[in-house]
Design a protein around this motif. Sequence first.
Motif, PDB file in Angstrom:
ATOM      1  N   SER A 110     -20.709   2.575   2.039  1.00 17.72           N
ATOM      2  CA  SER A 110     -19.966   1.544   1.323  1.00 17.72           C
ATOM      3  C   SER A 110     -18.642   2.118   0.826  1.00 17.72           C
ATOM      4  CB  SER A 110     -20.790   1.029   0.147  1.00 17.72           C
ATOM      5  OG  SER A 110     -20.086   0.041  -0.579  1.00 17.72           O
ATOM      6  N   ALA A 111     -17.546   1.360   1.008  1.00 22.06           N
ATOM      7  CA  ALA A 111     -16.217   1.838   0.620  1.00 22.06           C
ATOM      8  C   ALA A 111     -15.382   0.676   0.092  1.00 22.06           C
ATOM      9  CB  ALA A 111     -15.531   2.503   1.814  1.00 22.06           C
ATOM     10  N   PRO A 112     -15.781   0.081  -1.029  1.00 23.74           N
ATOM     11  CA  PRO A 112     -15.104  -1.138  -1.498  1.00 23.74           C
ATOM     12  C   PRO A 112     -13.637  -0.957  -1.835  1.00 23.74           C
ATOM     13  CG  PRO A 112     -16.670  -0.319  -3.142  1.00 23.74           C
ATOM     14  CD  PRO A 112     -16.925   0.441  -1.882  1.00 23.74           C
ATOM     15  N   ARG A 113     -13.262   0.161  -2.418  1.00 21.56           N
ATOM     16  CA  ARG A 113     -11.855   0.346  -2.785  1.00 21.56           C
ATOM     17  C   ARG A 113     -10.979   0.462  -1.546  1.00 21.56           C
ATOM     18  NH1 ARG A 113      -9.050   0.910  -7.227  1.00 21.56           N
ATOM     19  NH2 ARG A 113      -7.218   2.262  -7.394  1.00 21.56           N
ATOM     20  N   TYR A 114     -11.479   1.160  -0.544  1.00 19.34           N
ATOM     21  CA  TYR A 114     -10.717   1.303   0.697  1.00 19.34           C
ATOM     22  C   TYR A 114     -10.475  -0.053   1.349  1.00 19.34           C
ATOM     23  CZ  TYR A 114      -9.623   2.408   5.525  1.00 19.34           C
ATOM     24  OH  TYR A 114      -9.018   2.459   6.765  1.00 19.34           O
ATOM     25  N   TRP A 115     -11.458  -0.938   1.323  1.00 18.30           N
ATOM     26  CA  TRP A 115     -11.362  -2.229   2.008  1.00 18.30           C
ATOM     27  C   TRP A 115     -10.742  -3.332   1.149  1.00 18.30           C
ATOM     28  CZ3 TRP A 115     -11.801  -2.647   7.082  1.00 18.30           C
ATOM     29  CH2 TRP A 115     -12.478  -1.637   7.767  1.00 18.30           C
ATOM     30  N   ASP A 116     -10.425  -3.027  -0.088  1.00 25.34           N
ATOM     31  CA  ASP A 116      -9.861  -4.044  -0.993  1.00 25.34           C
ATOM     32  C   ASP A 116      -8.449  -4.437  -0.542  1.00 25.34           C
ATOM     33  OD1 ASP A 116      -9.383  -5.740  -3.103  1.00 25.34           O
ATOM     34  OD2 ASP A 116      -9.054  -4.144  -4.574  1.00 25.34           O
ATOM     35  N   THR A 117      -8.196  -5.719  -0.453  1.00 24.03           N
ATOM     36  CA  THR A 117      -6.852  -6.224  -0.144  1.00 24.03           C
ATOM     37  C   THR A 117      -6.319  -7.115  -1.256  1.00 24.03           C
ATOM     38  OG1 THR A 117      -7.802  -8.061   1.124  1.00 24.03           O
ATOM     39  CG2 THR A 117      -7.163  -6.072   2.357  1.00 24.03           C
ATOM     40  N   GLY A 118      -6.851  -6.910  -2.463  1.00 25.22           N
ATOM     41  CA  GLY A 118      -6.336  -7.640  -3.612  1.00 25.22           C
ATOM     42  C   GLY A 118      -7.347  -8.509  -4.314  1.00 25.22           C
ATOM     43  N   ASP A 119      -8.543  -8.637  -3.771  1.00 22.40           N
ATOM     44  CA  ASP A 119      -9.561  -9.464  -4.416  1.00 22.40           C
ATOM     45  C   ASP A 119     -10.084  -8.807  -5.688  1.00 22.40           C
ATOM     46  OD1 ASP A 119      -9.390 -11.420  -2.462  1.00 22.40           O
ATOM     47  OD2 ASP A 119     -10.896 -10.459  -1.205  1.00 22.40           O
ATOM     48  N   ASP A 120     -10.250  -7.480  -5.663  1.00 23.43           N
ATOM     49  CA  ASP A 120     -10.752  -6.760  -6.832  1.00 23.43           C
ATOM     50  C   ASP A 120      -9.614  -6.181  -7.675  1.00 23.43           C
ATOM     51  OD1 ASP A 120     -13.421  -7.260  -6.144  1.00 23.43           O
ATOM     52  OD2 ASP A 120     -13.471  -5.521  -4.810  1.00 23.43           O
ATOM     53  N   ASP A 121      -8.592  -5.667  -7.033  1.00 20.86           N
ATOM     54  CA  ASP A 121      -7.435  -5.070  -7.714  1.00 20.86           C
ATOM     55  C   ASP A 121      -6.188  -5.773  -7.196  1.00 20.86           C
ATOM     56  OD1 ASP A 121      -5.288  -3.482  -8.551  1.00 20.86           O
ATOM     57  OD2 ASP A 121      -6.427  -1.621  -8.388  1.00 20.86           O
ATOM     58  N   ARG A 122      -5.531  -6.537  -8.049  1.00 20.15           N
ATOM     59  CA  ARG A 122      -4.400  -7.349  -7.606  1.00 20.15           C
ATOM     60  C   ARG A 122      -3.263  -6.495  -7.034  1.00 20.15           C
ATOM     61  NH1 ARG A 122      -4.045 -12.635  -9.128  1.00 20.15           N
ATOM     62  NH2 ARG A 122      -1.773 -12.499  -9.201  1.00 20.15           N
ATOM     63  N   SER A 123      -3.140  -5.244  -7.494  1.00 24.36           N
ATOM     64  CA  SER A 123      -2.066  -4.387  -6.982  1.00 24.36           C
ATOM     65  C   SER A 123      -2.260  -4.063  -5.507  1.00 24.36           C
ATOM     66  CB  SER A 123      -1.986  -3.091  -7.798  1.00 24.36           C
ATOM     67  OG  SER A 123      -3.116  -2.259  -7.567  1.00 24.36           O
ATOM     68  N   PHE A 124      -3.488  -4.243  -4.997  1.00 23.09           N
ATOM     69  CA  PHE A 124      -3.758  -3.961  -3.590  1.00 23.09           C
ATOM     70  C   PHE A 124      -3.331  -5.114  -2.680  1.00 23.09           C
ATOM     71  CE2 PHE A 124      -6.735  -0.219  -2.949  1.00 23.09           C
ATOM     72  CZ  PHE A 124      -6.390   0.383  -4.153  1.00 23.09           C
ATOM     73  N   ARG A 125      -2.953  -6.224  -3.255  1.00 25.19           N
ATOM     74  CA  ARG A 125      -2.575  -7.366  -2.421  1.00 25.19           C
ATOM     75  C   ARG A 125      -1.340  -7.038  -1.578  1.00 25.19           C
ATOM     76  NH1 ARG A 125      -2.763 -13.000  -5.312  1.00 25.19           N
ATOM     77  NH2 ARG A 125      -4.930 -12.283  -5.286  1.00 25.19           N
ATOM     78  N   TYR A 126      -0.419  -6.318  -2.169  1.00 21.45           N
ATOM     79  CA  TYR A 126       0.839  -6.026  -1.478  1.00 21.45           C
ATOM     80  C   TYR A 126       0.990  -4.553  -1.113  1.00 21.45           C
ATOM     81  CZ  TYR A 126       1.689 -10.624  -3.415  1.00 21.45           C
ATOM     82  OH  TYR A 126       1.569 -11.950  -3.745  1.00 21.45           O
TER      83      TYR A 126
END
Length: 266
Positions: free
Chosen positions: A127-143
Amino acid sequence: MTAAFAEPVMVFDIETIPDVDGGRRIHGLDDLDDAKVAKALSQLRLQKTGNEFLAHHLHRVVAISVVLATRDQLRVWSLGGPDSDEAELVRRFFEGIERYGPTLVTWNGGGFDLPVLHYRSLLHKVSAPRYWDTGDDDRSFRYNNYLSRFHWRHVDLMDVLAGFQMRANAPLDEIATLLGFPGKMGMNGAHVWDAWLGGDIQGIRNYCETDVLNTYLVFLRFEHLRGRLSDEGLAREEGRVANLLQASEATHLQAFHEAWLGHPPE
């Protein structure tokens, strides 16, 4: 410290061998030993594509080496130990991303290393949720996330320096050598399978570590190129690498220091 290290930087490289167990399952090669399965996979790939280089999902990871640079430390090492299985190596890699949230730096990581790690993660239920995040969990990852080609949370130096044009890609060995760094040492990727069959996993890990050192030194030049390191900052960061090598008792790191700066560590 400069803006280049406002957050941790994690340079990584993987070494792989043919996934003979997967090859047996996919192609029904149960009656062949490992060497013959690997040869059969290469021949099947050659017939299909004109090139023996295996598809990403049939690469088994046997080493992951890392340079981790933060404001306060610089380290180079290989994940796990010589006896660690693939699942542990892949799990440790993604645990590092969960822990540090670093900027990832690679040479052709978008084209090879990361897709391989994706498939191996599926296989081993990592499991690697932070790696796969595209902004759903951390808004800064959206862009700015790890997955988008034109974002900066993963810097694939080969891709970026080529202007995202495949015809302009260059090998790490040649770029490192061009810039005065050691380039390939000990072996190259084509020799990893033979080294594995010969039981030289430590040699593979050592080779992988010299590759990430080359990549990190190229990255420092890139940070200077784009104005995130001054002339003084570049000299300071290269000095940190030299000091790391000088302090090491590892023969391959001492050899890297000598090949780079022309004399062995004192």
